[in-house]
Design an enzyme around this catalytic site. Structure first.
Site, PDB file in Angstrom:
ATOM      1  N   ASP A 155       0.874  -1.158   0.000  1.00 32.16           N
ATOM      2  CA  ASP A 155       0.000   0.000   0.000  1.00 32.16           C
ATOM      3  C   ASP A 155       0.922   1.221   0.000  1.00 32.16           C
ATOM      4  O   ASP A 155       2.101   1.128   0.365  1.00 32.16           O
ATOM      5  CB  ASP A 155      -0.967   0.002   1.195  1.00 32.16           C
ATOM      6  CG  ASP A 155      -2.174   0.912   0.910  1.00 32.16           C
ATOM      7  OD1 ASP A 155      -2.074   1.753  -0.005  1.00 32.16           O
ATOM      8  OD2 ASP A 155      -3.204   0.787   1.599  1.00 32.16           O
TER       9      ASP A 155
HETATM   10  C1  BGC Z   1      -4.957   3.290  -0.200  1.00 32.32           C
HETATM   11  C2  BGC Z   1      -5.026   2.283  -1.320  1.00 32.32           C
HETATM   12  C3  BGC Z   1      -4.841   2.981  -2.633  1.00 32.32           C
HETATM   13  C4  BGC Z   1      -3.515   3.720  -2.615  1.00 32.32           C
HETATM   14  C5  BGC Z   1      -3.216   4.466  -3.888  1.00 32.32           C
HETATM   15  C6  BGC Z   1      -3.728   4.166  -0.289  1.00 32.32           C
HETATM   16  O1  BGC Z   1      -3.820   5.223   0.599  1.00 32.32           O
HETATM   17  O2  BGC Z   1      -4.992   2.619   1.034  1.00 32.32           O
HETATM   18  O3  BGC Z   1      -6.239   1.610  -1.286  1.00 32.32           O
HETATM   19  O4  BGC Z   1      -4.908   2.061  -3.684  1.00 32.32           O
HETATM   20  O5  BGC Z   1      -3.549   4.671  -1.577  1.00 32.32           O
HETATM   21  O6  BGC Z   1      -4.052   5.547  -4.029  1.00 32.32           O
END
Ligand code: BGC
Length: 734
Positions: free
Chosen positions: A266
């Site tokens: 993540d």
């Molecule tokens: C989120 C993810 C997301 C990623 C990219 C993170 O803050 O938890 O679900 O895909 O950002 O935007």
């Protein structure tokens, strides 16, 4: 030999060697070769630097390919209910392109509420086509974290509280996306069930709850959906961050489940090079760049899996095989997607996608209450329909965190209702106002709330009926990433407003747009309640279809609605159970999540899991089993007949729950192990068939570390919801 001959021989040699060299290089470029041959061939041509470069971001949403060899970069995009707009190179802000406004599909709670895997396939195919058209390698979704508490700000991104439902829905979603040559990226693996302290919190959960409740949807995505990528979660388990967690990623995911795809972190979820190298991570994204974890610029070359990894490989600290495994997985994903054979071309914002969004919304909207057939409201029945509430006009596609979308269009509920009933028959009043979202906070509305309320009451007084369109929204501390809700109640004074409206007009229906359960103190005086989730581009049209009766509601709740917060399993204990103390959270309710908790503890709910009304009625026959005694090797067939006893065509979700009557470990009173959505004309009757196998009867034994179907008596319950069991039948497992 003459000089001339030598020259000819040399020329011949160079010609042949370059020819064969090219023929050899053609192996990884040759789409007809098996992917594994291409991976091996590409790896054999790459330098260490090139391999390391695959393993970390080069921009906010991309990582490098191998330019020298013509292997393209990996581009990803959020999210699970629409392909988000292009971002600046190293910022969260939009790049302000003018060609990237997408179709917004309903959020995943709505998809789950369809209880229809065929819709999940259509949805996955459609969103995958949009991602393909936009040339994405990876679509960052779907999310399948289990709905543990109704306060979780990200529940709207997930598929509800039941692992079986989420599993059946995620598989066709993934297959649909990937049929376009785009990798789905199932997230957030695992146990990201709250936003409070998500970056640090260590989740303490029993192995049994982990395997029975929190992992099955991921496992199904891997083993049945053959998903090509998976995203690690921010939180920790067993004291280690999930993005580089040896047990979770190496042992469970890659070894036990045989996952051969890519683990992506993540954004900002990586914390340490040793763990990232050895703990099963393949691509590191979002570390220390603007905006998420630590503010400030941090060069991509300083990522944990960039220079420190390269140095470690060169010094012998890390084994080369670790690098080859990561690079091999990333190449495999590239050969399956952007360099895949016969990759389709995709399409973007096509009428078919609008249809898919509208169909999903129609099938996912849940009718919770309908006193004296208040709904549907046919065109022409009423002259004055008051539509009251901010959510009738507010964009619910924008906001909410990383799922925020730039949509090509969004039909608001007000617009949809005007289209259906005619502009002149609709009176609109806002009634309440939410604030302006700021980063990590909300600025209260500057509008005068008293005058808004008074105007709404006046409008209600003048109207024949009132459609109140409220709920939550995508502001912070509502249905939004990075924070949890602060209460189970409706915000912005809506409860009071609804009660005031009901004093002047007795014909009130409430439409709730939210990704979470809410309290409904006004329920008794309300004629009808519709749970509308977040419905995307076609929101208003789909709602009007249901309200007018053009479509018959057939959605069922993928979550339970408790009567009060403390009734929910995660809230029945102390703060350590939710939200934890900042360092640790303890899942004390264990395997009893959602209806498993309410049923087993005999706690009445406002609306149960699996519940939803229709404009017609269904009669259930007596269920039967193919055999009264089976062995673990057999499968069991369960049949039940369903008849549409009403006057209109409709769809019913027939649910099968299993109850283990004699078990040496405690088990929930019942667990969903089958469902089937069937379509019936008035008077029509159909037989629904379910096949149960050993897996459907098993529990996870923490001590033996295996799934066990224990001999004894089992009860099958066939129901229209978890609380509405229409028939039961027993059998014995030998
Ligand atoms: C989120 C993810 C997301 C990623 C990219 C993170 O803050 O938890 O679900 O895909 O950002 O935007």
């Amino acid at each position: 030999m003459k000089k001339r001959h030598i020259t000819v021989l040399l020329l011949l040699y160079f010609f042949l060697s370059s020819f064969f060299g090219w023929a050899q290089s053609a192996l990884y470029l040759d789409e007809s070769q098996p992917v594994e041959v291409r991976v091996k061939d590409a790896l054999s041509r790459m330098t260490i630097e090139e391999k390391v470069a695959l393993c970390h971001a080069q921009s906010k949403f991309s990582s490098k390919g191998v330019p020298r060899l013509g292997i393209p970069d990996v581009w990803s995009s959020d999210g699970s209910h629409g392909v988000s707009d292009e971002k600046l190179w190293d910022e969260w802000n939009s790049a302000q392109w003018t060609n990237d406004s997408c179709t917004a599909f309903p959020a995943l709670t709505c998809l789950a509420a369809t209880f229809n895997p065929k819709i999940a396939r259509l949805y996955g195919t459609s969103i995958g086509e949009e991602a393909r058209y936009r040339n994405k390698t990876m679509l960052l979704g779907p999310g399948v974290n289990i709905y543990r508490t109704p306060l979780n700000g990200r529940n709207f991104e997930y598929m509800g509280e039941d692992p079986f439902l989420a599993s059946r829905m995620v598989v066709p979603y993934v297959q649909g996306v990937q049929s376009n040559g785009v990798a789905a990226c199932v997230k957030h693996f695992a146990l990201n069930n709250q936003e409070i302290a998500r970056g640090e919190i260590n989740v303490n959960v029993s192995d049994r709850a982990l395997h029975e409740i929190y992992l099955p949807a991921f496992k199904a995505a891997v083993q049945e959906g053959n998903v090509w990528s998976i995203m690690g979660a921010y939180n920790k388990i067993w004291g280690l961050h999930c993005c580089h967690n040896d047990i979770l990623l190496n042992q469970i995911l890659k070894n036990d489940w045989k996952f051969d795809g890519v683990v992506v972190s993540d954004w900002g979820g990586v914390h340490n090079t040793d763990e990232a190298v050895n703990g099963g991570l393949d691509i590191e994204m979002g570390t220390y760049t603007n905006g998420l974890t630590t503010q400030g610029h941090f060069p991509f070359s300083s990522y944990y899996l960039a220079d420190p990894f390269l140095k470690g490989i060169k010094s012998g600290r890390y084994e080369m095989s670790k690098l080859d495994d990561k690079a091999g997985r990333i190449l495999r994903m590239i050969f399956r997607t952007t360099m895949g054979a016969n990759r389709p071309y995709g399409r973007f914002v096509s009428p078919e996608h609008s249809d898919a969004a509208r169909k999903t919304a129609q099938e996912g909207i849940v009718l919770l209450k309908n006193e004296k057939q208040f709904l549907p409201i046919p065109e022409g029945r009423y002259k004055k329909i008051a539509v009251i509430g901010e959510n009738a006009v507010k964009s619910l596609i924008v906001g909410g965190g990383s799922t925020s979308l730039k949509a090509a269009y969004e039909i608001s509920p007000l617009q949809g209702l005007k289209n259906k009933y005619g502009e002149s028959n609709i009176l609109y009043s806002m009634g309440y106002a939410s604030g302006r979202p700021l980063y990590g906070a909300e600025e209260p509305s500057r509008l005068n709330l008293d005058s808004l309320q008074n105007a709404a009451i006046e409008t209600a007084r003048q109207a024949d009926i009132v459609l109140f369109v409220g709920g939550l929204n995508k502001n912070y501390f509502q249905d939004c990433e990075s924070g949890d809700r602060r209460s189970l109640s409706l915000p912005f004074g809506q409860d009071k407003l609804i009660e005031e409206i009901q004093k002047v007009n007795h014909n009130v229906a409430v439409v709730l747009l939210s990704g979470n359960a809410v309290l409904m103190p006004w329920l008794n005086k309300t004629k009808a309640v519709v749970q509308g989730w977040y419905l995307g581009s076609e929101a208003g049209n789909a709602l009007a279809d249901i309200i007018s009766g053009e479509a018959n509601p057939s959605g069922k709740l993928p979550i339970s609605f408790p009567r009060k917060l403390e009734d929910a399993g995660a809230h029945a204990f102390d703060q350590l159970c939710y939200p934890g103390d900042g360092n640790n959270v303890y899942y004390k309710e264990d395997i009893l999540v959602g209806y498993r908790w309410y049923d087993t503890k005999k706690i009445p709910v406002l609306f149960p899991f699996g519940y939803g009304l229709s404009y017609t009625t269904f009669q259930y026959g007596k269920p039967a089993v193919s055999s009264k005694t089976i062995t673990a090797a057999d499968s069991l067939e369960v049949t039940v007949s369903i008849k549409n006893t009403g006057k209109v065509a409709g769809k019913e979700v027939v649910q099968l729950y299993v109850s283990d009557e004699t078990s040496s470990l405690p088990r929930p009173v019942k667990e969903l192990k089958g469902f089937e959505k069937i379509s019936l004309e008035p008077g029509e009757e159909k037989t629904v068939r379910f096949t149960l196998t050993k897996e459907d009867l098993s529990y996870y034994d923490d001590i033996k570390k295996e799934w066990i179907a224990e001999p004894g008596k089992f009860k099958i319950m066939i129901g229209a919801s978890a609380s509405d069991i229409r028939g039961t039948v027993d059998f014995n497992l030998k």
